[in-house]
Design a protein around this motif. Structure first.
Motif, PDB file in Angstrom:
ATOM      1  N   TYR A  24       1.096  -1.503  -0.328  1.00 21.96           N
ATOM      2  CA  TYR A  24      -0.194  -0.096   0.133  1.00 21.96           C
ATOM      3  C   TYR A  24       1.189   1.383   0.030  1.00 21.96           C
ATOM      4  CZ  TYR A  24      -3.505   3.925   1.543  1.00 21.96           C
ATOM      5  OH  TYR A  24      -4.536   4.715   1.541  1.00 21.96           O
ATOM      6  N   THR A  25       0.562   1.743  -1.000  1.00 17.74           N
ATOM      7  CA  THR A  25       1.853   2.921  -1.061  1.00 17.74           C
ATOM      8  C   THR A  25       0.494   4.719  -1.849  1.00 17.74           C
ATOM      9  OG1 THR A  25       3.424   4.000  -1.619  1.00 17.74           O
ATOM     10  CG2 THR A  25       2.471   2.595  -3.669  1.00 17.74           C
ATOM     11  N   SER A  26       1.461   5.839  -1.728  1.00 12.15           N
ATOM     12  CA  SER A  26       0.693   6.536  -1.510  1.00 12.15           C
ATOM     13  C   SER A  26       1.890   8.209  -2.243  1.00 12.15           C
ATOM     14  CB  SER A  26      -0.520   7.286  -0.955  1.00 12.15           C
ATOM     15  OG  SER A  26       0.329   7.499   0.671  1.00 12.15           O
ATOM     16  N   PRO A  27       1.716   9.121  -3.416  1.00 11.86           N
ATOM     17  CA  PRO A  27       0.702   8.991  -3.770  1.00 11.86           C
ATOM     18  C   PRO A  27       0.762   8.198  -5.224  1.00 11.86           C
ATOM     19  CG  PRO A  27       1.700  10.628  -4.262  1.00 11.86           C
ATOM     20  CD  PRO A  27       2.767   9.815  -3.090  1.00 11.86           C
ATOM     21  N   HIS A  28       0.038   8.145  -6.348  1.00 16.69           N
ATOM     22  CA  HIS A  28       0.083   7.571  -7.535  1.00 16.69           C
ATOM     23  C   HIS A  28       0.783   8.324  -8.235  1.00 16.69           C
ATOM     24  CE1 HIS A  28      -3.635   9.377  -7.799  1.00 16.69           C
ATOM     25  NE2 HIS A  28      -3.665   9.844  -8.663  1.00 16.69           N
ATOM     26  N   PHE A  32      -4.798   5.582 -10.339  1.00 14.45           N
ATOM     27  CA  PHE A  32      -4.727   5.469  -9.147  1.00 14.45           C
ATOM     28  C   PHE A  32      -4.171   3.922  -8.533  1.00 14.45           C
ATOM     29  CE2 PHE A  32      -7.812   5.471  -4.939  1.00 14.45           C
ATOM     30  CZ  PHE A  32      -7.454   6.614  -4.284  1.00 14.45           C
ATOM     31  N   GLU A  34      -2.434   2.295  -8.331  1.00 18.16           N
ATOM     32  CA  GLU A  34      -1.135   2.275  -8.383  1.00 18.16           C
ATOM     33  C   GLU A  34      -0.741   1.623  -7.085  1.00 18.16           C
ATOM     34  OE1 GLU A  34       1.011   5.275  -9.330  1.00 18.16           O
ATOM     35  OE2 GLU A  34       0.711   5.065 -11.795  1.00 18.16           O
ATOM     36  N   ARG A  35      -1.561   2.058  -5.727  1.00 16.55           N
ATOM     37  CA  ARG A  35      -1.750   2.845  -4.068  1.00 16.55           C
ATOM     38  C   ARG A  35      -1.847   1.355  -3.565  1.00 16.55           C
ATOM     39  NH1 ARG A  35      -3.120   8.290  -1.876  1.00 16.55           N
ATOM     40  NH2 ARG A  35      -3.079   9.634  -4.148  1.00 16.55           N
ATOM     41  N   PHE A  68      -8.475   9.123   2.257  1.00 17.21           N
ATOM     42  CA  PHE A  68      -7.190   7.880   2.183  1.00 17.21           C
ATOM     43  C   PHE A  68      -7.681   7.444   3.333  1.00 17.21           C
ATOM     44  CE2 PHE A  68      -3.581   7.816   4.762  1.00 17.21           C
ATOM     45  CZ  PHE A  68      -2.824   6.976   3.765  1.00 17.21           C
ATOM     46  N   THR A  71      -9.455   4.711   1.753  1.00 15.54           N
ATOM     47  CA  THR A  71      -8.267   4.141   0.425  1.00 15.54           C
ATOM     48  C   THR A  71      -7.703   3.062   0.866  1.00 15.54           C
ATOM     49  OG1 THR A  71      -7.894   5.861  -0.912  1.00 15.54           O
ATOM     50  CG2 THR A  71      -6.531   4.037  -0.851  1.00 15.54           C
ATOM     51  N   THR A  72      -7.315   3.315   2.204  1.00 16.45           N
ATOM     52  CA  THR A  72      -6.728   2.655   3.971  1.00 16.45           C
ATOM     53  C   THR A  72      -7.753   1.636   3.091  1.00 16.45           C
ATOM     54  OG1 THR A  72      -5.390   4.527   4.624  1.00 16.45           O
ATOM     55  CG2 THR A  72      -5.550   2.200   5.636  1.00 16.45           C
ATOM     56  N   GLY A  92       0.568   7.737   5.821  1.00 12.46           N
ATOM     57  CA  GLY A  92      -0.041   9.020   4.894  1.00 12.46           C
ATOM     58  C   GLY A  92       1.121  10.384   5.159  1.00 12.46           C
TER      59      GLY A  92
END
Length: 256
Positions: A24-28, A32, A34-35, A68, A71-72, A92
């Protein structure tokens, strides 16, 4: 600040070790999806939509829920559905109040801290580092990148208060640059208690039976050597927590 690069290296090494890995990563950067990844494959748009639909009935009960946070929740539900063996979760902007901070981690990792997100985290390195150190859990180990003194003291205080074993890159794990080109760079890394062996290796590398770990990364800049050393140290601590990972998998994972 190195979170994404460090997390990516850790995830890639675990994939090379044949674990099923949620990342799990951010930002893309482009898309989107990619996260949220499993073994380097982005969540499909349909899976993303399906998981959001699952969340919809619950959203009305949470006031001021953020994108966020949603999305998590999607990421964690997807990792559950995919039955991942291990997840690498990038926080984040903060730590203490971050949506990701409900995990029970094998190891927490804190990368380089400087003046960012000051409107939320505070105006001093001490206040920012204290927020970031909120990911440290009671009796759970933490690995820390090289830090400015003020930030390091705040992190050490948080670790001490939570009885969390702390591993410092640049103190407990040492590293030095190797060669570099536009294709990438190498680094040597060793534990501080191996310093006498390292000294002998540097004097007579061709005849030394002991060798430091040698890692190649495709990322450029000295800061990426710090990130790679931090990722390596985190994997070593995770190994102490029961994650089976060989040196070859780390070398392959970092190189790609």
């Amino acid at each position: 600040k190195g979170k994404g690069s460090t997390a990516s290296m850790i995830a890639n090494a675990l994939v090379s070790a044949e674990y099923k890995v949620g990342f799990y990563t951010s930002p893309h950067l482009v898309d989107f999806t990619e996260r949220i990844q499993v073994n380097g494959h982005l969540i499909s748009r349909q899976s993303f939509v399906n998981t959001v639909e699952l969340l919809k009935p619950h959203v009305e009960f949470v006031k001021q829920v953020t994108t966020f946070e949603l999305t998590t929740a999607v990421a964690f539900l997807y990792f559950l559905e995919q039955q991942v063996d291990v997840a690498v979760v990038e926080v984040g902007l903060g730590g203490r109040l971050d949506a990701t901070n409900l995990v029970d981690p094998l190891v927490s990792v804190i990368t380089s801290i400087s003046y960012d997100h000051m409107a939320v985290l505070g105006n001093t390195l001490t206040s920012i580092a204290t927020e970031k150190a909120g990911i440290i859990k009671e009796n759970h180990p933490v690995v820390v990148s090289p830090q400015k003194g003020e930030a390091l003291r705040a992190i050490q205080k948080a670790a001490w208060e939570k009885n969390a074993p702390i591993t410092l890159v640049g103190v407990d794990y040492l590293f030095k640059p190797g060669g570099h080109s536009l294709d990438g760079q190498t680094l040597l890394i060793w534990r501080s208690n191996e310093q006498s062996l390292m000294d002998r290796y540097l004097e007579h590398p061709e005849s030394s039976e002991w060798q430091p770990a040698r890692l190649k990364i495709p990322l450029l800049g000295f800061h990426q050597l710090e990130n790679a050393a931090t990722a390596y140290a985190a994997l070593m601590v995770a190994r102490e927590q029961g994650i089976a990972i060989q040196e070859e998998a780390i070398i392959q994972g970092f190189a790609t």
